[in-house]
Design an enzyme around this catalytic site. Structure first.
Site, short mmCIF file in Angstrom:
data_model
loop_
_atom_site.label_atom_id
_atom_site.label_comp_id
_atom_site.label_asym_id
_atom_site.label_seq_id
_atom_site.Cartn_x
_atom_site.Cartn_y
_atom_site.Cartn_z
N GLU A 179 38.80 44.71 44.60
CA GLU A 179 39.89 44.47 45.55
C GLU A 179 39.44 44.69 47.00
O GLU A 179 40.05 45.44 47.76
CB GLU A 179 41.09 45.34 45.20
CG GLU A 179 41.73 44.97 43.86
CD GLU A 179 43.01 45.72 43.57
OE1 GLU A 179 43.19 46.84 44.10
OE2 GLU A 179 43.84 45.21 42.80
N GLU A 380 42.69 41.75 36.58
CA GLU A 380 43.71 42.78 36.41
C GLU A 380 45.07 42.09 36.35
O GLU A 380 45.38 41.24 37.17
CB GLU A 380 43.73 43.79 37.57
CG GLU A 380 42.57 44.75 37.58
CD GLU A 380 42.72 45.82 38.67
OE1 GLU A 380 43.88 46.17 39.00
OE2 GLU A 380 41.69 46.29 39.17
#
Length: 481
Positions: A179, A380
């Protein structure tokens, strides 16, 4: 009659975790302190605190987590029973290079991952390894305020050289940074940048210096590109992926101000890092953003060259929710993962105020594939929820099954649209410590772990109803949902 395409043969059905949220063993076999090790417990109503070093009497959830370090064989056997084709995991940097005096890697730490990869190979589970996932060695915080310093970039590349050489025959797929775009928002300072300004006490309310934060982000993107170049020399078969926290943005209304605001938010928060990592240069819109916000990046000609050379091979992202943007300051707001926004009246929210939007996943898949035309993985996606253990020890989590079913259905829609989706690693294949709140009650896994928010419990693993459901999904390659 409309017919959906099947999931492609060899689709990577899997699950994902992070070392700092599952491994525990925070001071075992030579491991050093990481930034995750100095974050206290919290909850939705009480934010996690960041302490300078380990403070006696505080409870730090990452210290034991779910003790994957001592349960990895049991856990991987459960992953295999579920039928996983891929397991996304991360390597704890401070387990390999524990402190500032570490010139040579910690052999005990490397041996642990030797054993993990051996166990995965035993069950034909493909590892997808995230090199940096919110666990900077803590000493870098005190020495140079984390990724704001080029010193950390250099040390990251030393870590990469060790990992690529040691595991060149064990790992094919690598993600350089988890991320990475979280450094576009103030909340990213700590977990993603290892930046701790004077006055910061809480994870959710951090003192911010945008110039330093974006310099840290630049250093990470250069580090990623250099890692790709280094890795390809060690093993040309290596494949490298980006990893974007995709907070998909809608305009709250069709008012042009809302539309332009949503577009700008999408470009800076979602597209910027992907554009650099896949196109090899800073995009035009970022330059205006920097100018208007007085952000000045130290960028060398060598940096520009390496960004061009070290682009990633595939695109991955996390997807939990969507938000809206409104130019009207009186619009009702919602919180959520990393950044909040205007409330969408057409969506439900979970207990932690995250909006649930399965169709937004199809929209996002089309958005990113249209932009990059590269293989895509969802690395995710999952539902954080409180699970009830019944008197007979069973966990009936129909809500998690329904959430995942709806998202997988939209994945199939996107594949039918023409998106080259090659993998899906559900977040928290097993219960983990929540990154944002430090809770165990906010459970994501298909496997329950007996542990509460305060560290009590037996650590016993139990299959939830969703375990058996996901097993059937994998067995049928997504045909039985």
């Amino acid at each position: 009659m409309r017919t959906l395409k099947n999931f492609p043969e060899g689709f990577y059905w899997g699950g994902a975790t992070a070392a700092n949220q599952i491994e525990g063993a925070w001071d075992v076999d030579g491991k050093g302190i990481s930034i995750a090790d100095v974050m206290t417990e919290g909850s939705f109503g009480e934010p996690r605190r960041i302490t300078r070093g380990i403070v006696e009497g505080e409870y730090y959830p990452a210290h034991e987590a779910i003790d994957f370090y001592h349960h990895y064989k049991e856990d991987i056997a459960l992953f295999a029973e579920m039928g996983l084709k891929m397991y996304r995991l991360s390597i704890a940097w401070s387990r390999i290079f524990p402190d500032s005096n570490s010139d040579t890697p910690n052999e005990k730490g490397l041996e642990f991952y030797d054993k993990v990869f051996k166990e995965l190979k035993k069950y034909n589970i493909e590892p997808l390894v995230t090199i940096y996932h919110n666990d900077l060695p803590y000493h870098f915080v005190e020495e140079c305020n984390g990724w704001s310093s080029r010193k950390v970039l250099d040390q990251y590349l030393e870590l990469c050289k060790v990992l690529f050489t040691r595991y060149k025959n064990d790992v094919k797929y690598w993600i350089t940074f988890n991320e990475i775009n979280d450094l576009t928002v103030p909340l990213g300072n700590w977990n993603h940048g290892g930046i701790l300004h004077e006055g910061t006490k809480y994870f959710v309310d951090q003192v911010d210096d945008p110039n330093m934060r974006y310099q840290a982000l630049h250093n990470q993107m250069v580090a990623s590109a250099e890692a790709v170049v280094i890795g390809k020399k060690i093993n040309p078969e290596f494949q490298f992926g980006s990893m974007i926290c995709h907070i998909t943005v809608y305009p709250h209304t069709c008012h042009p101000d809302d539309v332009l605001l949503a577009q700008r938010e999408d470009l800076i928060r979602n597209c910027f890092c992907g554009d650099v990592m896949h196109r090899g240069e800073y995009p035009y819109y970022a330059l205006r953003y920097f100018e208007e916000n007085d952000i000045q990046i130290e960028m060398t000609e060598a940096d520009k060259a390496i960004l061009k050379e070290g682009i990633c091979d595939f695109y991955t992202f996390s997807y939990y929710m969507t938000i809206c943007k409104s130019a009207d300051p009186n619009t009702a707001q919602t919180s959520g993962n990393i950044m909040g926004g205007a409330k969408n009246p057409y969506l439900e929210v979970n207990e932690w105020d995250w909006q649930i939007d399965p169709k937004g996943l199809r929209y996002t898949l089309n958005h990113v594939y249209d932009r990059y035309r590269l293989p895509v993985m969802i690395t995710e996606n999952g539902l954080g929820a409180r699970d009830v253990v019944e008197a007979d020890g069973q966990i009936h989590d129909d809500y998690r099954i329904e959430y995942t079913r709806q998202h997988i259905q939209q994945m199939q829609e996107a594949i039918t649209d023409g998106v080259e989706l090659v993998g899906y690693t559900s977040w928290g294949i097993i219960d983990v410590v929540s990154c944002s709140t430090g809770e165990m009650d906010k459970r994501y896994g298909f496997i329950h772990v007996d542990k509460d928010n305060h560290g009590n419990g037996t650590l016993k693993r139990t299959k939830k109803d969703s375990f058996h459901w996901y097993k059937k999904v994998i067995e049928t390659n997504g045909q039985e949902l």
